[in-house]
Design an enzyme around this catalytic site. Structure first.
Site: not given
Ligand SMILES: N[C@@H](CCC[C@H](N)C(=O)O)C(=O)O
Length: 258
Positions: A74, A197
């Site tokens: 993340c 994200c």
């Molecule tokens: N939800 C995702 C990874 C997390 C993404 C996150 N919010 C970021 O900032 O990169 C997953 O597990 O696929």
């Protein structure tokens, strides 16, 4: 037993942050994590992050999506993790820590965190999209009217329809005339649009460069929750020295009764 928690946000991607160096948090209980992340019955967050000791690197970020399951990397969470370590005074301006996808280096200066991401060696160009892994899997698709797009509906359709059981995060992107990009993301594990994200924004920046739409070695991205910058080097299609840069803030502190 009461456990102190902190709430952090990085460009609106929000996380419950817990210092778990004493290993008191029940991290194998997905229901507890899911309930804490619930926006009506819990604290409310896109994810929960534990700061733990790590023999090799010093510290480890353990990240759970709001569905209670351990996630992949993340990016925004990583930036918040560095701000938390800075708050705890266990780092001095720079650090390295372990995460689901390996070791990350980072610096923090006046609340701005620059987080080094893993190299990206493989980018798949599909007819209408690009796919890559920036620590988490990301589908990147250029759309025309991003503001009007139903990201929840279209994101869910692609996340489940194209990528099967394991799924992928889904990013929709639209260019601005100044060379920057607007991005909206449907996140796997949250199963909804989030305000930002970090691994997604990283994927978008590399995708725009890979397609020749962005010429320089840095890309400005606007998300619903704020702005991020991605810097990188590229040689023969391999991306190295990738940095995700932006603010990360503590929002509040509280206690959880476990
Ligand atoms: N939800 C995702 C990874 C997390 C993404 C996150 N919010 C970021 O900032 O990169 C997953 O597990 O696929």
């Amino acid at each position: 037993m009461d456990i102190i928690f902190y709430k952090y946000q990085g460009t609106g991607n929000d996380f419950i942050m817990i210092d778990n160096r004493q290993k008191l948090f029940p991290k194998n209980n997905a229901n507890v994590i899911e309930n804490l992340c619930d926006r009506r019955f819990g604290i409310g967050a896109d994810g929960l992050i534990l700061l733990e000791n790590d023999e090799m690197s010093g510290y480890r970020m353990v990240y759970f999506n709001s569905d209670g399951k351990e996630g992949s990397m993340c990016g925004n969470g990583g930036r918040c993790f560095v701000a938390f370590a800075d708050f705890l005074q266990i780092i001095q301006g720079k650090t390295s820590f372990d995460a689901a996808d390996g070791l990350h280096e980072a610096t923090i200066n006046n609340g701005i965190v620059s987080l080094k991401m893993q190299n990206v060696n493989e980018i798949k160009v599909k007819p209408n999209a690009i796919f890559m892994d920036t620590g988490s899997p990301h589908h990147v698709q250029i759309v025309e009217n991003l503001e009007a797009l139903d990201v929840f509906k279209e994101g869910a359709k692609l996340r489940y329809g194209l990528y099967g059981e394991k799924g992928s995060n889904i990013n929709f992107v639209s260019p601005r005339v100044d060379g920057s990009y607007d991005v909206r993301t449907y996140e796997r594990g949250v199963e909804d649009e989030t305000l930002s994200c970090g691994t997604g924004v990283t994927a978008v920046a590399l995708a725009m460069h890979h397609l020749g739409k962005s010429k320089g070695n840095q890309v400005q991205i606007h998300t619903k929750g704020g702005d991020l910058k991605v810097e990188f080097d590229e040689k023969d299609g391999i991306y190295t020295d990738i940095f995700l840069i932006g603010s990360a803030k503590q929002v509040f502190k509280g206690e959880i009764e476990c």
